[in-house]
Design an enzyme around this catalytic site. Structure first.
Site, PDB file in Angstrom:
ATOM      1  N   LYS A  38     -54.906 -18.254  19.620  1.00  0.00           N
ATOM      2  CA  LYS A  38     -53.777 -18.749  18.679  1.00  0.00           C
ATOM      3  C   LYS A  38     -52.357 -18.531  19.165  1.00  0.00           C
ATOM      4  O   LYS A  38     -51.940 -17.636  19.850  1.00  0.00           O
ATOM      5  CB  LYS A  38     -54.094 -18.078  17.266  1.00  0.00           C
ATOM      6  CG  LYS A  38     -55.377 -18.549  16.568  1.00  0.00           C
ATOM      7  CD  LYS A  38     -55.468 -20.023  16.026  1.00  0.00           C
ATOM      8  CE  LYS A  38     -56.500 -20.362  15.269  1.00  0.00           C
ATOM      9  NZ  LYS A  38     -56.146 -21.422  14.646  1.00  0.00           N
ATOM     10  N   THR A  39     -51.598 -19.127  18.198  1.00  0.00           N
ATOM     11  CA  THR A  39     -49.781 -19.167  18.653  1.00  0.00           C
ATOM     12  C   THR A  39     -49.420 -17.972  18.512  1.00  0.00           C
ATOM     13  O   THR A  39     -48.879 -17.494  19.544  1.00  0.00           O
ATOM     14  CB  THR A  39     -49.325 -20.072  17.976  1.00  0.00           C
ATOM     15  OG1 THR A  39     -50.033 -21.682  18.064  1.00  0.00           O
ATOM     16  CG2 THR A  39     -47.897 -20.197  18.231  1.00  0.00           C
ATOM     17  N   PHE A  40     -49.568 -17.122  17.458  1.00  0.00           N
ATOM     18  CA  PHE A  40     -48.692 -15.947  17.413  1.00  0.00           C
ATOM     19  C   PHE A  40     -49.393 -14.822  17.979  1.00  0.00           C
ATOM     20  O   PHE A  40     -48.485 -14.172  18.574  1.00  0.00           O
ATOM     21  CB  PHE A  40     -48.715 -15.695  15.741  1.00  0.00           C
ATOM     22  CG  PHE A  40     -47.576 -16.049  14.861  1.00  0.00           C
ATOM     23  CD1 PHE A  40     -46.900 -17.416  15.313  1.00  0.00           C
ATOM     24  CD2 PHE A  40     -46.985 -15.523  13.635  1.00  0.00           C
ATOM     25  CE1 PHE A  40     -45.818 -17.601  14.737  1.00  0.00           C
ATOM     26  CE2 PHE A  40     -45.851 -16.105  13.116  1.00  0.00           C
ATOM     27  CZ  PHE A  40     -45.482 -17.173  13.495  1.00  0.00           C
ATOM     28  N   HIS A  79     -48.342 -15.353  21.922  1.00  0.00           N
ATOM     29  CA  HIS A  79     -46.847 -15.189  22.174  1.00  0.00           C
ATOM     30  C   HIS A  79     -46.377 -13.654  22.011  1.00  0.00           C
ATOM     31  O   HIS A  79     -45.762 -13.289  23.038  1.00  0.00           O
ATOM     32  CB  HIS A  79     -46.027 -16.057  20.894  1.00  0.00           C
ATOM     33  CG  HIS A  79     -45.668 -17.453  21.521  1.00  0.00           C
ATOM     34  ND1 HIS A  79     -46.772 -18.521  21.010  1.00  0.00           N
ATOM     35  CD2 HIS A  79     -44.932 -17.926  22.311  1.00  0.00           C
ATOM     36  CE1 HIS A  79     -46.220 -19.630  21.565  1.00  0.00           C
ATOM     37  NE2 HIS A  79     -45.221 -19.494  22.296  1.00  0.00           N
ATOM     38  N   HIS A  92     -51.607 -21.053  25.078  1.00  0.00           N
ATOM     39  CA  HIS A  92     -53.036 -21.614  24.951  1.00  0.00           C
ATOM     40  C   HIS A  92     -52.964 -22.881  25.559  1.00  0.00           C
ATOM     41  O   HIS A  92     -52.294 -23.574  25.269  1.00  0.00           O
ATOM     42  CB  HIS A  92     -53.681 -21.330  23.640  1.00  0.00           C
ATOM     43  CG  HIS A  92     -52.734 -22.009  22.301  1.00  0.00           C
ATOM     44  ND1 HIS A  92     -52.597 -23.633  22.506  1.00  0.00           N
ATOM     45  CD2 HIS A  92     -52.205 -21.418  21.310  1.00  0.00           C
ATOM     46  CE1 HIS A  92     -51.825 -23.447  21.444  1.00  0.00           C
ATOM     47  NE2 HIS A  92     -51.538 -22.460  20.851  1.00  0.00           N
TER      48      HIS A  92
END
Length: 411
Positions: free
Chosen positions: A78-80, A83, A248
């Site tokens: 996932k993004t958060f 990152h 991702h």
């Protein structure tokens, strides 16, 4: 070919110039007066296989003149979480950003989500890891962030010297111009480390799917911004070490491949934290056995675990913010808690981090890096110690090893 010369050529071609004098003469003098800046770029949702298809000439050139590799994201994809892993070197289960949506027993009734600024900007959620800009600022290296999850927050009491609050209405050209403007400054106020974030490719991938013409158009648009950034820095005579990543990949989804959790058990028996490529939930008090009986048995196209029983290779499930039950879909399938709020036709991420569709991008190019090198696939926790090495700062302890990406660096 030297990186500045490469971008000078790109700049001249875009500008329609007939000679190199206007760009190359001033930058040759200025370059001797400037130390390289390190720019960490995230192209959200960019699969490594997007390179070399004719849509990304600027990225292809950087890969050819630098170092490239496929990068394995951390779980969940996932993004958060990813990152923050890239900039802390810690896996999500350690830095605490375990999902884009989270709850914490220490904050009853509160929920962290990407769209909830009152929570997403609270250091409580982010202090489990120290991002590279905090490490750098504490050691006297000036930083600036043109978006990055966590960069708006005073993590452990420190923010970048310059930062921007995320706003999707700030266009990609505006983001690039802001970075170039930061680097026009006098040396005393000029950042030595910068982050830059593009969400365009991820947005198109979700809406249309990873192989759609619209997604390829988004790749071309972001690639042109990379070219503009390089040309702008070249015109300033600013040497640059680029580290270009994604968080991702992206997998195609379909309305024909949906599992409805509310048809497997009573929706009043649980509270959903996330759904999509995975479903994470907490049973309501007194309903724990009912939920476990319904979900922990075998199901086509998904597998469910209690958080403590997740496979060890995920390195996930020990943090208190991970919900009690976690169900992972087969790649390309969706697990939805209720009627879809959006069309399932398109693309998503969040699947097994070993799945090829989830692989992430890595390119490093500039004076700090070797040229024409292709490295084996590696885990994204290795980016943090690499950044620390290039910036000349002492890193915090992390899950990444400096040795992993040492072959990317010049001797």
């Amino acid at each position: 070919m030297m990186l500045r010369s490469l971008f000078a050529s790109l700049f001249l071609a875009l500008a329609g110039c007939t000679t190199a004098t206007a760009v190359t003469a001033p930058q040759t003098i200025a370059a001797t007066q400037r130390e390289p800046v390190t720019i960490l770029v995230s192209i959200d949702g960019f699969r490594p296989e997007y390179l070399g298809r004719g849509d990304s000439p600027n990225l292809d050139a950087l890969a050819a003149t630098g170092v490239t590799a496929e990068m394995r994201p951390s779980f969940p994809t996932k993004t958060f979480p990813n990152h923050y892993t890239i900039v802390t070197g810690l896996r999500p289960d350690r830095h605490g950003i375990v999902d884009n949506n989270m709850e914490d027993a220490a904050r009853p009734g509160e929920r962290f989500s990407m769209g909830n600024a009152s929570q997403a900007l609270d250091p409580f959620w982010w202090d489990g890891g120290e991002p590279i800009w905090v490490t750098a600022e504490k050691q006297g290296v000036r930083t600036a962030t043109m978006f990055w999850p966590g960069s708006e927050v005073a993590v452990r009491g420190t923010r970048p010297a310059d930062w921007q609050r995320f706003d999707m209405n700030i266009t990609n050209p505006q983001r690039v111009r802001a970075v170039v403007d930061w680097l026009r400054r006098p040396q005393a106020s000029r950042p030595q480390f910068v982050t830059l974030y593009f969400d365009t490719v991820d947005t198109a991938g979700h809406r249309y799917g990873p192989q759609a013409p619209e997604t390829r158009a988004a790749i071309r648009e972001v690639d042109s911004r990379i070219g503009e950034l390089g040309a702008g820095l070249d015109a300033l005579g600013q040497p640059v070490n680029f580290v270009i990543t994604s968080d991702h990949g992206m997998a195609a989804t379909s309305a024909e491949r949906v599992i409805r959790a509310d048809r497997l058990l009573d929706p009043a028996a649980f509270r959903t934290i996330s759904d999509g490529a995975f479903l994470s939930l907490d049973p309501l008090p007194g309903r724990e056995e009912e939920v476990a009986a319904a979900l922990l048995r075998p199901h086509p196209h998904m597998q469910c675990w209690r958080k403590g029983d997740l496979p060890e290779r995920f390195a996930y499930g020990t943090h208190p913010r991970v919900p009690a039950i976690f169900c992972l879909a087969e790649t390309g399938w969706l697990i939805l808690a209720s009627e879809p709020r959006y069309s399932p036709d398109g693309g998503t991420h969040g699947y097994d981090n070993l799945d090829p569709a989830m692989k992430a991008l890595f390119i490093a190019s500039g004076p700090a890096f070797r040229s024409g090198v292709i490295l084996p696939i590696f885990d994204n926790v290795a980016v943090y110690p690499l950044l620390a090495e290039v910036l000349g700062v002492v890193p915090q302890p992390s899950d990444g090893q400096a040795e992993t990406l040492a072959p990317a660096l010049r001797d």
